[in-house]
Design an enzyme around this catalytic site. Structure first.
Site, short mmCIF file in Angstrom:
data_model
loop_
_atom_site.label_atom_id
_atom_site.label_comp_id
_atom_site.label_asym_id
_atom_site.label_seq_id
_atom_site.Cartn_x
_atom_site.Cartn_y
_atom_site.Cartn_z
N ASP A 284 41.79 46.81 29.93
CA ASP A 284 41.55 45.72 29.66
C ASP A 284 40.34 45.46 29.66
O ASP A 284 40.05 43.94 29.95
CB ASP A 284 43.05 44.66 31.55
N LYS B 232 43.19 37.75 34.56
CA LYS B 232 43.72 36.45 33.56
C LYS B 232 45.28 37.05 34.19
O LYS B 232 45.32 37.97 34.96
CB LYS B 232 43.39 37.87 32.63
#
Length: 284
Positions: free
Chosen positions: A136, A10
């Protein structure tokens, strides 16, 4: 039975730090999107009940420090699973890079074991479990694009940003997220405009996405690691449309729409940086 799952990296389009929480974490607000740079995770059932990590990268721990190991252990204990699993991790995402490689491996393990062990958990349930492993992981369970709040575990889905090339460059250093957060001065940070970024994504305005990239941790990491500052300056000089550090660093990414400029920036960065990638956003 064997399963092969992709675990994409990401990048942060925005990262804002809103304050310190009672639990010691920081309250954050982040717009993140997944990109086409991915680890490959292979899961294979074991009859002996053991969790085994297999990796050819010397940077990947093969014990309980590994987030994929923690993901398997959590599911095994929570749902009283007798089986074990071999988890093979083929690394493509740089380690300690601000790209959530370890978190994405954990998320892929949760999704894969949900199938392998017939747990029938929803994505929301998997994301809740993921948030017990790392900040995350919940976002990585969903993938695509999203707004993450709290310490990162409260995720709201967003549409895909306008597509473009993403060039990533990671200097040959690792950055400790804890060290970066320890050096954050809440009175001095630059807050990105999260609302403007969300609006730019919803309206598919590439220029506005570029204009509203922002990372409240960037200034802290650039002061601690001049190498990151150098990469950012070079990427801007080579002609990227917009440049930002991802997460707590040290990876810097740049956006570019034209193939000809992409090649120039890529070649320029390869002149002094070992780990350079040119990928597309996954978006959805």
């Amino acid at each position: 039975m064997r399963l092969l799952i992709k675990a994409p990296a990401k990048i942060n389009l925005t990262l804002d730090v809103l304050g310190k929480r009672a639990d010691g974490y920081h309250e954050v607000e982040m717009v993140m999107t997944t990109i086409d740079l991915a680890d490959r995770i292979e899961l294979e059932n074991r009859d002996d009940g053991q969790i085994i990590i297999i990796s050819h990268s010397r940077f990947v721990p093969e014990d309980q420090r590994n987030l994929a190991f923690q993901a398997a252990k959590l599911l095994k204990e929570r749902f009283n699973i007798q089986n074990g699993v071999s988890i093979s991790i083929d690394k493509a995402i740089p380690v300690a890079a601000g790209l959530a490689g370890g978190s994405s491996d954990a998320a892929a393990t949760l999704r894969g074991l949900n199938t392998l062990w017939n747990l029938n958990l929803t994505m929301d349930e998997l994301a809740d479990l993921g948030s017990e492993i790392g900040s995350d992981v919940a976002f990585c369970v969903y993938g695509g694009t999203g707004l993450a709040r709290g310490r990162g575990e409260k995720v709201t889905k967003l549409p895909a940003p306008p597509n473009c090339w993403v060039i990533l460059a990671k200097p040959s250093i690792g950055v400790s997220t804890a060290d970066v957060y320890r050096n954050v001065d809440l009175k001095k940070i630059d807050h990105p405009n999260t609302e403007a970024m969300i609006k730019a994504i919803q309206n598919q305005q590439y220029d506005e996405v570029c204009r509203n990239l922002g990372n409240a941790l960037e200034k802290v990491t650039l002061q601690m690691y001049p190498e990151v500052q150098h990469i950012k300056e070079q990427m801007e000089k080579f002609g990227a449309d917009a440049v930002l550090m991802s997460g707590s660093g040290p990876t810097v990414f740049g956006f570019v729409q034209h193939d000809s400029r992409l090649q120039r920036i890529y070649n320029g960065l390869r002149g002094f940086c070992d780990q350079v990638f040119a990928v597309r956003m996954l978006g959805e």
